[in-house]
Design a protein around this motif. Structure first.
Motif, PDB file in Angstrom:
ATOM      1  N   UNK A  75       0.838  -1.197   0.000  1.00  0.00           N
ATOM      2  CA  UNK A  75       0.000   0.000   0.000  1.00  0.00           C
ATOM      3  C   UNK A  75       0.880   1.257   0.000  1.00  0.00           C
ATOM      4  N   UNK A  76       1.894   1.276   0.849  1.00  0.00           N
ATOM      5  CA  UNK A  76       2.775   2.438   0.939  1.00  0.00           C
ATOM      6  C   UNK A  76       3.591   2.591  -0.338  1.00  0.00           C
ATOM      7  N   UNK A  77       4.092   1.486  -0.848  1.00  0.00           N
ATOM      8  CA  UNK A  77       4.869   1.549  -2.092  1.00  0.00           C
ATOM      9  C   UNK A  77       4.007   2.083  -3.228  1.00  0.00           C
ATOM     10  N   UNK A  78       2.762   1.638  -3.290  1.00  0.00           N
ATOM     11  CA  UNK A  78       1.855   2.128  -4.339  1.00  0.00           C
ATOM     12  C   UNK A  78       1.578   3.618  -4.181  1.00  0.00           C
ATOM     13  N   UNK A  79       1.479   4.093  -2.937  1.00  0.00           N
ATOM     14  CA  UNK A  79       1.245   5.523  -2.701  1.00  0.00           C
ATOM     15  C   UNK A  79       2.434   6.346  -3.197  1.00  0.00           C
ATOM     16  N   UNK A  80       3.641   5.888  -2.901  1.00  0.00           N
ATOM     17  CA  UNK A  80       4.825   6.605  -3.375  1.00  0.00           C
ATOM     18  C   UNK A  80       4.939   6.534  -4.896  1.00  0.00           C
ATOM     19  N   UNK A  81       4.592   5.398  -5.471  1.00  0.00           N
ATOM     20  CA  UNK A  81       4.643   5.251  -6.931  1.00  0.00           C
ATOM     21  C   UNK A  81       3.669   6.215  -7.596  1.00  0.00           C
ATOM     22  N   UNK A  82       2.459   6.291  -7.057  1.00  0.00           N
ATOM     23  CA  UNK A  82       1.459   7.206  -7.616  1.00  0.00           C
ATOM     24  C   UNK A  82       1.909   8.659  -7.465  1.00  0.00           C
ATOM     25  N   UNK A  83       2.499   8.981  -6.334  1.00  0.00           N
ATOM     26  CA  UNK A  83       3.019  10.329  -6.114  1.00  0.00           C
ATOM     27  C   UNK A  83       4.099  10.657  -7.144  1.00  0.00           C
ATOM     28  N   UNK A  84       4.998   9.718  -7.383  1.00  0.00           N
ATOM     29  CA  UNK A  84       6.079   9.939  -8.349  1.00  0.00           C
ATOM     30  C   UNK A  84       5.524  10.094  -9.766  1.00  0.00           C
ATOM     31  N   UNK A  85       4.569   9.235 -10.129  1.00  0.00           N
ATOM     32  CA  UNK A  85       3.991   9.323 -11.474  1.00  0.00           C
ATOM     33  C   UNK A  85       3.334  10.681 -11.703  1.00  0.00           C
ATOM     34  N   UNK A  86       2.658  11.164 -10.671  1.00  0.00           N
ATOM     35  CA  UNK A  86       1.918  12.411 -10.815  1.00  0.00           C
ATOM     36  C   UNK A  86       2.806  13.648 -10.697  1.00  0.00           C
ATOM     37  N   UNK A  87       3.812  13.608  -9.806  1.00  0.00           N
ATOM     38  CA  UNK A  87       4.571  14.821  -9.507  1.00  0.00           C
ATOM     39  C   UNK A  87       6.071  14.714  -9.767  1.00  0.00           C
ATOM     40  N   UNK A  88       6.578  13.539 -10.108  1.00  0.00           N
ATOM     41  CA  UNK A  88       8.004  13.401 -10.374  1.00  0.00           C
ATOM     42  C   UNK A  88       8.838  13.544  -9.124  1.00  0.00           C
ATOM     43  N   UNK A  89      10.102  13.887  -9.288  1.00  0.00           N
ATOM     44  CA  UNK A  89      11.025  14.027  -8.151  1.00  0.00           C
ATOM     45  C   UNK A  89      10.698  15.249  -7.301  1.00  0.00           C
ATOM     46  N   UNK A  90      10.230  16.301  -7.918  1.00  0.00           N
ATOM     47  CA  UNK A  90       9.956  17.546  -7.190  1.00  0.00           C
ATOM     48  C   UNK A  90       8.495  17.574  -6.770  1.00  0.00           C
ATOM     49  N   UNK A  91       8.269  17.988  -5.562  1.00  0.00           N
ATOM     50  CA  UNK A  91       6.921  17.977  -5.013  1.00  0.00           C
ATOM     51  C   UNK A  91       6.399  19.390  -4.781  1.00  0.00           C
ATOM     52  N   UNK A  92       6.959  20.365  -5.483  1.00  0.00           N
ATOM     53  CA  UNK A  92       6.595  21.762  -5.282  1.00  0.00           C
ATOM     54  C   UNK A  92       5.139  22.071  -5.566  1.00  0.00           C
ATOM     55  N   UNK A  93       4.470  21.272  -6.386  1.00  0.00           N
ATOM     56  CA  UNK A  93       3.070  21.554  -6.711  1.00  0.00           C
ATOM     57  C   UNK A  93       2.119  21.123  -5.596  1.00  0.00           C
ATOM     58  N   UNK A  94       2.641  20.424  -4.587  1.00  0.00           N
ATOM     59  CA  UNK A  94       1.802  19.977  -3.471  1.00  0.00           C
ATOM     60  C   UNK A  94       1.986  20.891  -2.267  1.00  0.00           C
ATOM     61  N   UNK A  95       0.894  21.247  -1.613  1.00  0.00           N
ATOM     62  CA  UNK A  95       0.980  22.052  -0.395  1.00  0.00           C
ATOM     63  C   UNK A  95       1.615  21.252   0.733  1.00  0.00           C
ATOM     64  N   UNK A  96       1.209  19.984   0.876  1.00  0.00           N
ATOM     65  CA  UNK A  96       1.699  19.142   1.969  1.00  0.00           C
ATOM     66  C   UNK A  96       1.858  17.711   1.450  1.00  0.00           C
ATOM     67  N   UNK A  97       3.043  17.364   0.947  1.00  0.00           N
ATOM     68  CA  UNK A  97       3.249  16.030   0.383  1.00  0.00           C
ATOM     69  C   UNK A  97       2.965  14.905   1.381  1.00  0.00           C
TER      70      UNK A  97
END
Length: 170
Positions: A41-63
């Motif tokens: 579950x956690x690995x899938x959450x990180x994978x989805x985060x990476x697919x959507x936002x890449x290495x940089x998470x600047x577009x998220x208010x609270x990653x």
């Protein structure tokens, strides 16, 4: 990392993974009762985060909040799938915890986890997010998509039920 300030640099996904994966796995274990599934579950959450936002998470208010919400939602999906499968297959023997799980848990923790399993899924989610992840009522409400009042009343009812269950064990 909780509650990133505007002056703090936005973490890279690798840093977030390094610093928060274990706490998210613990959260997921408490929701799905199964370490391998929790890790997935956690690995899938990180994978989805990476697919959507890449290495940089600047577009998220609270990653971190994004990941917590993803983990809770994925845990709910896992539990729904389990219910569906169980409705169509005969009961099997109870899950036997892996040896490393047994070593990690003291007897009193096992009693609390057993009592947690008797609560409704919403009650369990609220208590796990409140006492395990140390989230505020507002953060829990945002994570679960509930009002603060619902979080407060659910926590109160869950604690009452948990207390009654634990008193019955003693």
């Amino acid at each position: 990392m909780p509650g990133l300030l505007a002056t703090e640099p936005v973490p890279r996904i690798e840093e977030l993974y390094h610093h928060r994966r274990l706490s998210l796995v613990r959260l997921a274990v408490l929701l799905v009762d199964d370490l391998p599934t929790a890790e997935d579950v956690v690995q899938d959450a990180f994978t989805a985060l990476f697919r959507r936002h890449g290495h940089r998470l600047g577009s998220l208010d609270d990653p971190e909040a994004y990941l917590r919400t993803s983990v809770v939602n994925a845990a709910r999906s896992v539990l729904r799938r389990r219910r569906t499968v169980r409705a169509h297959t005969p009961e099997r023997e109870q899950h036997v915890p892996a040896p490393e799980e047994d070593v990690l848990l003291h007897e009193d923790h096992r009693e609390v986890l057993a009592a947690l399993r008797t609560l409704t899924s919403r009650q369990r989610e609220v208590l796990v997010l409140r006492y395990w992840s140390h989230l505020s009522e507002a953060e829990i409400a945002a994570t679960l998509g509930l009002s603060r009042g619902t979080v407060k009343s659910t926590a109160s009812r869950a604690l009452d039920a948990l207390g009654r269950r634990l008193e019955g064990l003693r």
